[in-house]
Write an enzyme that holds these catalytic residues in place. Structure first.
Site, PDB file in Angstrom:
ATOM      1  N   GLN A  96      -7.328  23.719 -14.573  1.00 40.53           N
ATOM      2  CA  GLN A  96      -6.661  24.252 -13.068  1.00 40.53           C
ATOM      3  C   GLN A  96      -6.434  25.523 -13.623  1.00 40.53           C
ATOM      4  OE1 GLN A  96      -6.115  21.915  -9.314  1.00 40.53           O
ATOM      5  NE2 GLN A  96      -4.315  21.131 -11.549  1.00 40.53           N
ATOM      6  N   LYS A 129     -10.050  10.597  -8.848  1.00 42.83           N
ATOM      7  CA  LYS A 129      -8.710  10.688  -8.537  1.00 42.83           C
ATOM      8  C   LYS A 129      -7.625   9.715  -8.888  1.00 42.83           C
ATOM      9  CE  LYS A 129      -8.132  14.351  -4.974  1.00 42.83           C
ATOM     10  NZ  LYS A 129      -9.964  14.845  -5.470  1.00 42.83           N
ATOM     11  N   ALA A 158      -6.290  23.895  -6.052  1.00 40.62           N
ATOM     12  CA  ALA A 158      -6.364  24.014  -4.883  1.00 40.62           C
ATOM     13  C   ALA A 158      -5.085  23.528  -4.114  1.00 40.62           C
ATOM     14  CB  ALA A 158      -6.980  22.839  -3.862  1.00 40.62           C
ATOM     15  N   ARG A 200     -14.290  20.762 -16.244  1.00 39.38           N
ATOM     16  CA  ARG A 200     -14.631  21.187 -14.876  1.00 39.38           C
ATOM     17  C   ARG A 200     -13.740  22.099 -14.772  1.00 39.38           C
ATOM     18  NH1 ARG A 200     -14.122  17.420 -10.109  1.00 39.38           N
ATOM     19  NH2 ARG A 200     -16.362  17.354 -10.896  1.00 39.38           N
ATOM     20  N   LYS A 205     -10.154  26.647 -10.412  1.00 37.31           N
ATOM     21  CA  LYS A 205      -8.985  27.419 -10.037  1.00 37.31           C
ATOM     22  C   LYS A 205      -7.529  26.970  -9.405  1.00 37.31           C
ATOM     23  CE  LYS A 205     -11.701  32.443  -8.888  1.00 37.31           C
ATOM     24  NZ  LYS A 205     -11.657  32.984  -8.018  1.00 37.31           N
ATOM     25  N   HIS A 224     -17.012  29.499  -6.899  1.00 35.27           N
ATOM     26  CA  HIS A 224     -17.723  30.550  -6.146  1.00 35.27           C
ATOM     27  C   HIS A 224     -17.696  31.400  -5.811  1.00 35.27           C
ATOM     28  CE1 HIS A 224     -16.437  26.541  -3.764  1.00 35.27           C
ATOM     29  NE2 HIS A 224     -17.684  25.690  -4.034  1.00 35.27           N
ATOM     30  N   ASP A 230     -10.698  13.522 -12.030  1.00 30.17           N
ATOM     31  CA  ASP A 230      -9.946  15.090 -11.024  1.00 30.17           C
ATOM     32  C   ASP A 230      -8.423  15.413 -11.003  1.00 30.17           C
ATOM     33  OD1 ASP A 230     -12.148  15.933  -9.746  1.00 30.17           O
ATOM     34  OD2 ASP A 230     -12.010  14.403  -7.683  1.00 30.17           O
ATOM     35  N   MET A 231      -7.683  16.387 -11.806  1.00 31.03           N
ATOM     36  CA  MET A 231      -6.806  16.711 -11.445  1.00 31.03           C
ATOM     37  C   MET A 231      -6.232  17.173  -9.936  1.00 31.03           C
ATOM     38  SD  MET A 231      -4.881  17.369 -14.078  1.00 31.03           S
ATOM     39  CE  MET A 231      -6.269  17.402 -15.281  1.00 31.03           C
ATOM     40  N   ARG A 256      -7.530  20.917   2.563  1.00 26.57           N
ATOM     41  CA  ARG A 256      -7.159  21.722   1.204  1.00 26.57           C
ATOM     42  C   ARG A 256      -8.694  23.162   1.403  1.00 26.57           C
ATOM     43  NH1 ARG A 256      -5.778  17.695  -1.066  1.00 26.57           N
ATOM     44  NH2 ARG A 256      -7.530  16.854  -2.041  1.00 26.57           N
ATOM     45  N   ARG A 257      -9.976  22.557   1.688  1.00 22.74           N
ATOM     46  CA  ARG A 257     -11.613  23.270   1.742  1.00 22.74           C
ATOM     47  C   ARG A 257     -10.595  24.585   2.762  1.00 22.74           C
ATOM     48  NH1 ARG A 257     -11.382  20.529  -1.792  1.00 22.74           N
ATOM     49  NH2 ARG A 257     -10.681  21.732  -2.504  1.00 22.74           N
TER      50      ARG A 257
END
Length: 309
Positions: free
Chosen positions: A164, A98, A190, A185, A188, A228, A135-136, A289-290
């Site tokens: 994303q 990040k 988050a 990558r 969707k 997933h 990472d975005m 976030r998860r």
């Protein structure tokens, strides 16, 4: 209905303090986070490699406005890459970075600092046969992150990017990044984003994800399918076949602790399966976030607290 409050909580200092104060929290967090130390990351990498799964390691931390902390994050990545190499696990490994954790938000010259720090991580990765993926984060950082990506790719053309699908701009970004050698990558998304820049309904995000997949699979780059969702995985596999792709020119990615049996199944099928493995003390934002992504994760967390308290 819980997604927005959980994402807001991810940035709340008060709620963070409350969650971290519960003794049972860390034992539950271990489902999604490898641990606090470099040794924890290496241990999980070894376990995943045993059944053919690859790894991307994320040293947790974000939104730093302290230059010393940014430098400490760089040192942590250098240390974990060295440790992976010592165990024979570095070749083919990846680290996820990040840019806000390596200086992007510093008040005066943040982008320059983040670029230089990212260069150091890329050099350490290249030395041991690993790669780096940027990472975005939320939409306000997208242009800055893609600008730094362009600079890095001048020296390290293999640096990967995250796009994303919930952002309205992403289909066009996929077209721009689908050229030869480009690693992308696709996830969707988050973060809590306004309707003006992001699709709000799940069905809209899913449709965007498929449109983006079509662009990437038809391109000349290396798509990394981060999902997933069984339906998205099935669609991605079909698009790969339709475009004449082989197992070694695209991959699937999932988060550590989520659908591990499916991860193992995909790896056993001969397809490339990479697991996103976070580690470190700064786990709170990632963990929240998860929870926001899937109600089942929140249920698991609350059940775990009830049984461990």
């Amino acid at each position: 209905m819980l997604r927005a409050p959980l994402l807001a909580a991810a940035r709340s200092r008060k709620i963070r303090a409350l969650v971290e104060a519960v003794p049972a929290t860390r034992s539950v967090v271990r489902r999604f986070v490898a641990g606090s130390e470099t040794a924890d990351a290496v241990r999980v990498a070894r376990e995943l490699a045993a059944d053919g799964r690859r790894i991307t390691l994320d040293h947790l931390g974000e939104d730093t406005t302290d230059a010393a902390q940014a430098a400490s994050t760089v040192a942590a990545y250098e240390a974990v890459l060295t440790a992976l190499a010592a165990e024979g696990l570095a070749a083919g490994a990846d680290v996820s970075v990040k840019l806000s954790a390596v200086g992007q938000f510093l008040p005066s010259n943040g982008e320059d600092v983040a670029l230089e720090n990212a260069r150091k991580i890329c050099a350490a990765a290249e030395a041991v046969g690993a790669t780096v993926t940027l990472d975005m984060e939320d939409h306000t950082t997208t242009d800055s992150t893609l600008g730094i990506l362009r600079e890095l790719r001048g020296e390290y053309p293999w640096v990967g990017a995250v796009l994303q699908a919930y952002l309205r701009r992403t289909e066009e970004d996929c077209r721009s990044l689908s050229g030869p050698g480009s690693r992308v990558r696709l996830c969707k998304g988050a973060y809590a984003e306004p309707e003006s820049v992001a699709f709000q309904e799940k069905s809209e995000v899913d449709k965007s994800y498929v449109r983006c997949l079509r662009v990437l699979m038809a391109g000349q780059g290396y798509p990394m399918v981060a999902s997933h969702d069984p339906r998205m995985i099935e669609i991605a596999a079909a698009l790969a076949e339709e475009n004449g792709r082989k197992d070694d020119d695209h991959e699937f990615q999932m988060l550590y602790g989520i659908r591990p049996e499916e991860q193992a199944r995909i790896a056993a099928s001969g397809a490339r399966m990479r697991v996103y493995v976070p580690y470190g003390d700064e786990w709170y934002g990632y963990f929240m976030r998860r929870l926001a992504e899937r109600p089942a994760n929140l249920t698991f967390f609350l059940r775990g607290l009830a049984t461990r308290s």
